[in-house]
Design a protein around this motif. Structure first.
Motif, PDB file in Angstrom:
ATOM      1  N   GLY A  72      54.622  44.021  38.635  1.00  0.00           N
ATOM      2  CA  GLY A  72      55.596  45.086  38.490  1.00  0.00           C
ATOM      3  C   GLY A  72      55.882  45.396  37.038  1.00  0.00           C
ATOM      4  N   ALA A  73      56.311  46.614  36.788  1.00  0.00           N
ATOM      5  CA  ALA A  73      56.556  47.054  35.413  1.00  0.00           C
ATOM      6  C   ALA A  73      57.609  46.190  34.725  1.00  0.00           C
ATOM      7  N   ALA A  74      58.559  45.654  35.498  1.00  0.00           N
ATOM      8  CA  ALA A  74      59.639  44.868  34.906  1.00  0.00           C
ATOM      9  C   ALA A  74      59.138  43.574  34.275  1.00  0.00           C
ATOM     10  N   THR A  75      58.044  43.019  34.790  1.00  0.00           N
ATOM     11  CA  THR A  75      57.521  41.748  34.271  1.00  0.00           C
ATOM     12  C   THR A  75      56.194  41.921  33.536  1.00  0.00           C
ATOM     13  N   ALA A  76      55.751  43.161  33.390  1.00  0.00           N
ATOM     14  CA  ALA A  76      54.450  43.407  32.761  1.00  0.00           C
ATOM     15  C   ALA A  76      54.526  43.230  31.254  1.00  0.00           C
ATOM     16  N   ASP A  77      53.478  42.689  30.686  1.00  0.00           N
ATOM     17  CA  ASP A  77      53.320  42.627  29.236  1.00  0.00           C
ATOM     18  C   ASP A  77      51.824  42.692  28.945  1.00  0.00           C
ATOM     19  N   GLN A  78      51.465  42.630  27.671  1.00  0.00           N
ATOM     20  CA  GLN A  78      50.059  42.776  27.309  1.00  0.00           C
ATOM     21  C   GLN A  78      49.215  41.647  27.891  1.00  0.00           C
ATOM     22  N   THR A  79      49.794  40.448  27.947  1.00  0.00           N
ATOM     23  CA  THR A  79      49.038  39.308  28.478  1.00  0.00           C
ATOM     24  C   THR A  79      48.719  39.491  29.950  1.00  0.00           C
ATOM     25  N   THR A  80      49.724  39.874  30.742  1.00  0.00           N
ATOM     26  CA  THR A  80      49.468  40.063  32.168  1.00  0.00           C
ATOM     27  C   THR A  80      48.543  41.250  32.408  1.00  0.00           C
ATOM     28  N   SER A  81      48.639  42.266  31.557  1.00  0.00           N
ATOM     29  CA  SER A  81      47.728  43.408  31.691  1.00  0.00           C
ATOM     30  C   SER A  81      46.284  42.970  31.433  1.00  0.00           C
ATOM     31  N   ASP A  82      46.097  42.185  30.373  1.00  0.00           N
ATOM     32  CA  ASP A  82      44.747  41.685  30.066  1.00  0.00           C
ATOM     33  C   ASP A  82      44.239  40.756  31.166  1.00  0.00           C
ATOM     34  N   ASP A  83      45.118  39.879  31.655  1.00  0.00           N
ATOM     35  CA  ASP A  83      44.736  38.974  32.737  1.00  0.00           C
ATOM     36  C   ASP A  83      44.355  39.761  33.988  1.00  0.00           C
ATOM     37  N   SER A  84      45.129  40.801  34.271  1.00  0.00           N
ATOM     38  CA  SER A  84      44.865  41.640  35.439  1.00  0.00           C
ATOM     39  C   SER A  84      43.495  42.304  35.327  1.00  0.00           C
ATOM     40  N   LYS A  85      43.241  42.852  34.170  1.00  0.00           N
ATOM     41  CA  LYS A  85      41.975  43.558  33.957  1.00  0.00           C
ATOM     42  C   LYS A  85      40.791  42.610  34.097  1.00  0.00           C
ATOM     43  N   GLN A  86      40.952  41.408  33.548  1.00  0.00           N
ATOM     44  CA  GLN A  86      39.875  40.423  33.626  1.00  0.00           C
ATOM     45  C   GLN A  86      39.652  39.975  35.066  1.00  0.00           C
ATOM     46  N   LEU A  87      40.735  39.732  35.796  1.00  0.00           N
ATOM     47  CA  LEU A  87      40.604  39.310  37.187  1.00  0.00           C
ATOM     48  C   LEU A  87      39.921  40.382  38.022  1.00  0.00           C
ATOM     49  N   GLY A  88      40.319  41.638  37.810  1.00  0.00           N
ATOM     50  CA  GLY A  88      39.693  42.728  38.565  1.00  0.00           C
ATOM     51  C   GLY A  88      38.208  42.834  38.305  1.00  0.00           C
ATOM     52  N   TRP A  89      37.821  42.703  37.032  1.00  0.00           N
ATOM     53  CA  TRP A  89      36.403  42.784  36.686  1.00  0.00           C
ATOM     54  C   TRP A  89      35.636  41.589  37.254  1.00  0.00           C
ATOM     55  N   CYS A  90      36.254  40.411  37.203  1.00  0.00           N
ATOM     56  CA  CYS A  90      35.594  39.226  37.773  1.00  0.00           C
ATOM     57  C   CYS A  90      35.403  39.385  39.273  1.00  0.00           C
ATOM     58  N   ALA A  91      36.385  39.986  39.941  1.00  0.00           N
ATOM     59  CA  ALA A  91      36.244  40.233  41.376  1.00  0.00           C
ATOM     60  C   ALA A  91      35.058  41.160  41.639  1.00  0.00           C
ATOM     61  N   PHE A  92      34.904  42.160  40.785  1.00  0.00           N
ATOM     62  CA  PHE A  92      33.755  43.063  40.938  1.00  0.00           C
ATOM     63  C   PHE A  92      32.434  42.329  40.716  1.00  0.00           C
ATOM     64  N   LEU A  93      32.376  41.465  39.690  1.00  0.00           N
ATOM     65  CA  LEU A  93      31.141  40.735  39.425  1.00  0.00           C
ATOM     66  C   LEU A  93      30.789  39.798  40.578  1.00  0.00           C
ATOM     67  N   VAL A  94      31.807  39.167  41.171  1.00  0.00           N
ATOM     68  CA  VAL A  94      31.570  38.332  42.352  1.00  0.00           C
ATOM     69  C   VAL A  94      30.986  39.188  43.476  1.00  0.00           C
ATOM     70  N   ALA A  95      31.588  40.356  43.676  1.00  0.00           N
ATOM     71  CA  ALA A  95      31.104  41.261  44.720  1.00  0.00           C
ATOM     72  C   ALA A  95      29.667  41.696  44.448  1.00  0.00           C
ATOM     73  N   LYS A  96      29.381  41.988  43.199  1.00  0.00           N
ATOM     74  CA  LYS A  96      28.039  42.436  42.840  1.00  0.00           C
ATOM     75  C   LYS A  96      26.997  41.353  43.135  1.00  0.00           C
ATOM     76  N   CYS A  97      27.349  40.100  42.821  1.00  0.00           N
ATOM     77  CA  CYS A  97      26.421  38.997  43.105  1.00  0.00           C
ATOM     78  C   CYS A  97      26.223  38.810  44.602  1.00  0.00           C
ATOM     79  N   LEU A  98      27.310  38.911  45.367  1.00  0.00           N
ATOM     80  CA  LEU A  98      27.214  38.719  46.814  1.00  0.00           C
ATOM     81  C   LEU A  98      26.414  39.835  47.485  1.00  0.00           C
ATOM     82  N   VAL A  99      26.562  41.048  46.966  1.00  0.00           N
ATOM     83  CA  VAL A  99      25.904  42.198  47.601  1.00  0.00           C
ATOM     84  C   VAL A  99      24.465  42.366  47.128  1.00  0.00           C
ATOM     85  N   PHE A 100      24.248  42.255  45.825  1.00  0.00           N
ATOM     86  CA  PHE A 100      22.936  42.558  45.257  1.00  0.00           C
ATOM     87  C   PHE A 100      22.169  41.328  44.783  1.00  0.00           C
TER      88      PHE A 100
END
Length: 289
Positions: free
Chosen positions: A149-177
């Motif tokens: 949520g915006a109330a608890t967001a900061d640059q660290t959580t934004s960076d962590d979020s972005k990294q987690l999302g990309w890692c989830a995609f890479l996991v998906a890419k390995c599983l699919v392709f």
């Protein structure tokens, strides 16, 4: 010993040492030995490498050529050296690496077609690059406060979020392709859309502040994946995705969700067959991931 003429700035031993360094620990002894023999052959032919050796060029000039020879030698011997290590050791970009590999292939194997493994690698790299650029572009719009949520967001959580999302995609890419990559640009993009849907559907309610929610509104229940049909249609239209391609990937994304549940110790709940309750529940979960 009949050594090719080089200036004192680049003695043969210096060049060999540089080649060994670029190969690194990821290369087998046979690749290092036969790769260096190939380099010497190019030098003796007064090839471009000899021109580089005849003057005090920057180390990166040799790095690109040496990484290319090491890669091609590994392919020929069936003992490929990891590209990531070669690129890092040589201090070059992946784009420069591909250019050097094609250039050295023409010199080492004139008249022979580009190796199929290299063609596939370039295709995988291009698809992943396009996916990253698109993800990077969409992230700020779809997830303005990251996965919290915006109330608890900061640059660290934004960076962590972005990294987690990309890692989830890479996991998906390995599983699919497969672990070796695979998938053309369109296939990889549509898989990215699937992962974005997975992430959006698990956003905490107070993190649903992106403009996309003006289209999705209350159509998406909390932690429910896949999204209900009207919400999916709106998301696919917003991201210019082909619904048929998305539906073909649904079973694969279900495996991704199951993998994330197992990795993070989450339980399946009633929020859809591929839901992962608690996946993005708070900032602490991001750091755990």
């Amino acid at each position: 010993e009949n050594l090719p003429p080089v200036c004192l700035a680049r003695e043969m031993s210096d060049l060999q040492q540089e080649f060994v360094r670029v190969c690194g620990e990821g290369a087998s002894p046979r690749v290092v030995e036969e790769g260096w023999a190939a380099v010497r052959g190019l030098l003796e032919q007064r090839d471009k490498l000899a021109n580089l050796a005849s003057c005090a060029q920057a180390p990166a000039s040799f790095g690109a050529q040496f990484a290319a020879v090491a890669y091609l030698t590994g392919l020929r011997l069936g003992e490929p050296t990891p590209v990531e290590r070669l690129v890092r050791n040589a201090g070059i970009s992946v784009k420069d690496f591909f250019g050097s590999v094609e250039e050295q292939h023409l010199r080492l194997h004139p008249g022979e077609p580009i190796p199929e493994a290299l063609r596939r690698l370039k295709e995988h790299y291009m698809a992943a690059t396009v996916a990253w650029k698109k993800y990077d572009q969409l992230f700020a719009t779809l997830f303005p406060s990251g996965f919290v949520g915006a109330a608890t967001a900061d640059q660290t959580t934004s960076d962590d979020s972005k990294q987690l999302g990309w890692c989830a995609f890479l996991v998906a890419k390995c599983l699919v392709f497969g672990a070796s990559g695979g998938g053309n640009v369109l296939d990889v993009y549509h898989l990215l859309v699937c992962v974005i849907e997975l992430l959006l559907s698990h956003l905490p309610l107070d993190a649903r502040g992106g403009a996309i929610w003006q289209s999705l509104g209350a159509l998406v229940p909390k932690e429910h994946y896949p999204m209900p049909a009207p919400a999916r249609a709106a998301l696919h239209a917003e991201l210019k995705a082909d619904p048929d391609r998305i539906y073909k990937l649904d079973s694969a994304v279900a495996k991704v969700s199951a993998d994330l549940r197992a990795t993070l110790g989450l339980q399946q709940a009633a929020g859809g067959p591929s839901s992962a309750p608690g996946l993005l529940r708070d900032a602490a979960s991001l750091r755990k991931a």
